[in-house]
Scaffold this active site. Structure first.
Site: not given
Length: 563
Positions: A21, A23, A25, A29, A199, A256, A331
């Site tokens: 990250d 920034n 938040d 990103d 995907d 996939e 993931h």
């Protein structure tokens, strides 16, 4: 041998919301990824696969796309993307996008129009059916629990969603949809991206007539999964995409494609098929499934013998006919060291051993973020700390069925997709260095011990071991193109294999357990002076390759000239 750059590459997968990250938040990103390119370049990876960054309401962490040609605001802007791509290319690295062609978000403008009325011009962009006997059109079950059909009150018809109700499936029987998807793929290629991971690509074709799946009491059991997976017309559509778009670019493609074996995979990746470079197979990801129909959550101890059979079959069938994509974590899967190694007592040696295992196989290795520092599964105490829609659906379903809370949470701790989605652990500072704010999901509490900063400083770390493996792959063609041969097929603890290319041969010796078995060198491999390329333990002068007592989770790779 048919050399290709994507065969010789090592891929690093980034789950952007959890990577870095920039920034404060709490969301990773694109600028965060840019800030860590030096780290990845030093590791030695060639290709970075970035999970979806497109505009999305984020019901399924970006796999629900509302605009294929825009960037999710949490990740940044298209200018941020262009800078990231430019920075990668200036370093000699390539970028592979993650593209979802099976479905969109329910907030995609196409679906908003499609659901507005039965006679809307975009109605047929998605799959709509009338009720059957007062209920859903068939009995197919969603990957995320419940029916694949959602009744839409605006038109009193059902739309199909293989995943969540926020992810309506596109209608690949509509040539207008196909043309628009082709245009979008080419738009990204013209921007300079170097490939795609497609995907759920095996699901873009559904069984003609959308018949019911048969229950176990039927004369023939047909699972719903078989009604929308790897059907023949998928290949026609992929060949069409290849011939009209992909053929004109020197790119890397991986699909996939769950639910198939290596012979079926050749229909996607076989030389001359004009479809994909490689596919992700899932047979080894189902090793611990209690039964083929039990899904992710019901598990049994996995078998090394079965792992040898599965991986050996893929290595043998695809050799000189197609190409493998090798991985142990992504993931959607638990952390590899927690699943196949020992994350309590032997985390470092077992993580190194597992890395040796899949980096020395024939095929392109895929490293999932944090795998190179030995990140582990997480065990949040409360379901409120989880974010994965599949995990939360499972929890609610089991609670409503009366399953005890501790039993449900035990399964979640073991198999939730959030195990791989906790933030990357960069250092031992607040929130593991991932963010200066509040992370979208909690950081694993072991970040003080397991983090990239300490791994980079330690020359004996898992990170530096991965770096060595990557360097060896670039140095020795036998690691990339050598033919696989299994040794000691029935040994219950040792996985040993060779890789042979012309007069060079690798000998890979892996102890998959915490015990200390003895490796006996087969007589056909005796002789010569094997060169040790890499080991995850310091070696003793008394080591004898002919009869070698292995330490817990020990890994060794030797290079020998064939006599």
């Amino acid at each position: 041998m048919n050399p290709k750059w994507w065969k010789e590459s090592v891929v690093y997968q980034i789950y952007p919301i959890s990577f870095m990250d920039s920034n404060g938040d709490g969301y990773g990103d694109l600028r965060g990824i840019r800030s860590k390119l030096d780290y990845l370049q030093e590791l030695g990876v060639d290709v970075i696969w970035v999970c979806p960054i497109y505009k999305s309401p984020n019901h399924d962490n970006g796999y629900d796309i509302s605009d294929y040609c825009d960037i999710m605001k949490e990740f940044g802007t298209m200018d941020d993307f262009d800078r990231l791509l430019s920075d990668m290319h200036s370093r000699g690295m390539k970028l592979m996008m993650d593209l979802v062609l099976n479905h969109t978000s329910h907030q995609h403008p196409w679906f908003i129009e499609s659901r507005s009325s039965k006679d809307n011009p975009k109605r047929d962009y998605y799959i709509w059916k009338k009720a059957k006997n007062g209920g859903p059109p068939n009995n197919w079950e969603s990957y995320f629990s419940g029916s694949v059909w959602e009744l839409d009150p605006q038109t009193d018809e059902y739309y199909l969603h293989l995943y969540s109700k926020y992810q309506p499936d596109l209608n690949w029987e509509n040539p207008v949809v196909i043309d628009k998807l082709h245009e979008m793929v080419e738009w990204w290629l013209k921007k300079g991206v170097d490939g795609f991971r497609f995907d759920a690509i095996a699901h873009i074709v559904k069984a003609e007539g959308y018949p019911d799946a048969l229950n176990p009491s039927g004369a023939k059991t047909v699972r719903a999964y078989e009604m929308f997976s790897n059907l023949e017309d998928v290949h026609t559509l992929l060949q069409n995409l290849h011939d009209k778009v992909l053929y004109y670019y020197d790119i890397m493609t991986v699909g996939e494609t769950s639910g198939l074996g290596p012979e079926q995979a050749l229909n996607y990746v076989g030389d001359g098929r004009r479809e994909l470079n490689m596919t992700f197979q899932f047979e080894h990801m189902n090793l611990d499934a209690a039964s083929p129909a039990s899904g992710r959550w019901d598990t049994v101890p996995w078998s090394l013998h079965e792992l040898k059979q599965i991986m050996g079959n893929w290595q043998t069938v695809l050799h000189n006919r197609g190409w493998n994509a090798n991985y142990l974590c992504n993931h959607d899967q638990p952390r590899s060291v927690s699943r196949f190694g020992d994350d309590l007592f032997y985390r470092i040696p077992s993580a190194k051993m597992l890395a040796t295992f899949y980096h020395m196989l024939e095929g392109t290795p895929y490293i999932y973020q944090g795998e190179e520092i030995g990140m582990t599964n997480v065990a949040f105490e409360s379901i409120d700390d989880y974010r994965d829609v599949e995990t939360m659906n499972y929890y609610e379903e089991k609670r409503s069925s009366g399953v005890p809370e501790e039993q449900i949470m035990a399964a979640i701790h073991k198999k939730s997709r959030d195990n791989a989605r906790t933030p990357m652990q960069w250092d031992d500072g607040d929130e593991g260095g991932f963010t200066t704010g509040t992370p979208w999901i909690e950081v694993n509490s072991n970040y003080m011990e397991i983090n990239a900063a300490s791994a980079v400083k330690d020359p004996d770390s898992i990170y530096h071991y991965y770096k060595q493996l990557i360097q060896l792959r670039k140095k020795h063609q036998v690691i990339v193109y050598g033919e696989y041969g299994l040794l000691l097929e029935d040994h219950p603890e040792i996985y040993a294999y060779t890789r042979t290319l012309e007069d060079q041969q690798l000998l890979v010796i892996l102890n998959f357990y915490a015990r200390e078995p003895v490796f006996e060198l087969p007589s056909e491999l005796a002789g010569g002076k094997p060169q040790l390329l890499i080991s995850n333990y310091p070696l003793s002068k008394e080591d004898d390759l002919g009869s070698l007592k292995l330490r817990p989770f020990e890994a060794r790779v030797y290079l020998r000239q064939q006599v």
